[in-house]
Enzyme design. Sequence first.
Site, short mmCIF file in Angstrom:
data_model
loop_
_atom_site.label_atom_id
_atom_site.label_comp_id
_atom_site.label_asym_id
_atom_site.label_seq_id
_atom_site.Cartn_x
_atom_site.Cartn_y
_atom_site.Cartn_z
N SER A 124 -2.43 -13.02 -8.03
CA SER A 124 -3.76 -12.65 -8.36
C SER A 124 -3.62 -11.18 -8.40
O SER A 124 -2.96 -10.47 -8.12
CB SER A 124 -4.57 -12.91 -7.00
OG SER A 124 -5.88 -12.49 -7.17
N TYR A 149 -6.60 -12.73 2.58
CA TYR A 149 -6.01 -13.60 1.54
C TYR A 149 -5.41 -12.59 0.43
O TYR A 149 -3.91 -13.25 -0.14
CB TYR A 149 -6.89 -14.37 0.65
CG TYR A 149 -6.86 -14.77 -0.80
CD1 TYR A 149 -6.09 -15.69 -0.80
CD2 TYR A 149 -7.31 -13.93 -1.85
CE1 TYR A 149 -5.81 -16.50 -2.32
CE2 TYR A 149 -6.74 -14.40 -2.91
CZ TYR A 149 -6.30 -15.58 -3.24
OH TYR A 149 -5.92 -16.05 -4.57
N LYS A 153 -0.82 -12.70 -0.78
CA LYS A 153 -0.26 -12.77 -2.38
C LYS A 153 0.57 -11.86 -2.38
O LYS A 153 1.80 -11.75 -2.83
CB LYS A 153 -1.43 -12.82 -3.39
CG LYS A 153 -2.56 -13.83 -3.27
CD LYS A 153 -1.64 -14.91 -4.06
CE LYS A 153 -2.73 -16.29 -3.83
NZ LYS A 153 -2.10 -17.53 -4.08
#
Length: 342
Positions: A124, A149, A153
């Site tokens: 991302s 989150y 990643k």
Amino acid sequence: MKILLAGGAGYIGSHTALQLMAAGHEVVIADNFDNSCEEAVKRVNELAGKEAVLYEADVREKEALRRIFREHSIDCVIHFAGLKAVGESVKEPIRYYRNNIDTTLSLLETMAEAGVKNIIFSSSATVYGEENPVPLRETMRRGSCTNPYGWTKYMMEQILQDASAADPELSVVLLRYFNPIGAHPSGRIGEDPQGIPNNLMPYISQVAVGRRDHLTIYGDDYPTPDGTCRRDYIHVMDLADGHVKAVEYAVKHKGTEIFNLGTGTPYSVLEVVHAFEESTGVKVPFEIGPRRAGDLAECYANADKALEILGWKTTRNLEDMCRDTWNWQKQNPMGYRPDKKQ
Ligand code: NAD
Ligand code: UFG
């Protein structure tokens, strides 16, 4: 080629499965339906006129993965399986770290056992953090993420890079998605968030279809032309096509390669609302609210590397993204499950 899509029943995975099958590849999907359902895969099969092999499986479970690798000769894995709600990750960080990191480790371990050497990872733009200037380029250092989150990643990218450094036969492609929106033009598959959507486009389309009263725009005092945040929205079909190119690249290369998948053109929240109204003819009532914690004023890609190396660029514009989102939403007002509450 035969491609394993871990988390392939989800929003991006289902569109990618379709485009891979259209390009002549065989698709195997492993998903525990934590944030998806079998109906999405059924519809992909209908659209493709072919069957993806489906395993209901938790990608953390190595026995389940071993069975898949035994039963299929997999050329490349695409790792979509993960939890992705930013706000939820702040409230339940351990669940996020457990799920996202474990899926990655289990895949790498069982791939090594089975001799599978190619993996593509759904990363991302969030890994660029707050420190880098826009447009964001792959050569920039990763920054500090603003939520668990994002850190998953960041960590999964590191794990995959370390694995490829240790195994010269391994090919790792990290795809940094910007803001995927839109749906297949048939309106048969699309994004089906659970509960109140966190993301802009699903929220807009649920307001338009009457499920929500109005949109709240999080802040209009950012240093941008109209004061609302700017993002790089990318049509999910373009994103899916990017995965087809990435698979074809991954199987011919070794080591780690990183690609931004975005359009390179930012649009503000207000521009998206107006584009949606214009392309669909439906009004989207909104009010301006306070800023949302963690939002950056601007986030958009320099997507030159994907064009140079993968020969990929986006072909669908914001109007296409709005029209296709609306086509999906109005045909499926409650998503894949018509009996769904809210
Ligand atoms: P999604 O939630 O629709 O798809 C993820 C899929 O993974 C779901 O089908 C879910 O059931 C499955 N899954 C989760 N944990 C699993 C597990 N342990 N075992 C098996 N299946 C599991 O999300 P999406 O939008 O399609 O995103 C796909 C990937 O792309 C995710 O990793 C996400 O973090 C990443 N990504 C998404 C965006 C975005 O805005 N949609 C942006 C950047 C990156
Ligand atoms: N927004 C609103 N109202 C809403 C929802 C969003 O005004 O109800 C605004 C946000 O403030 C932001 C823009 O719309 O300015 C886009 O927000 P999204 O939540 O749709 O997307 P983000 O850019 O915040 O996040 C997305 C993905 C994350 C990913 C991040 C960076 O959801 O997974 O991009 O790549 F980490």
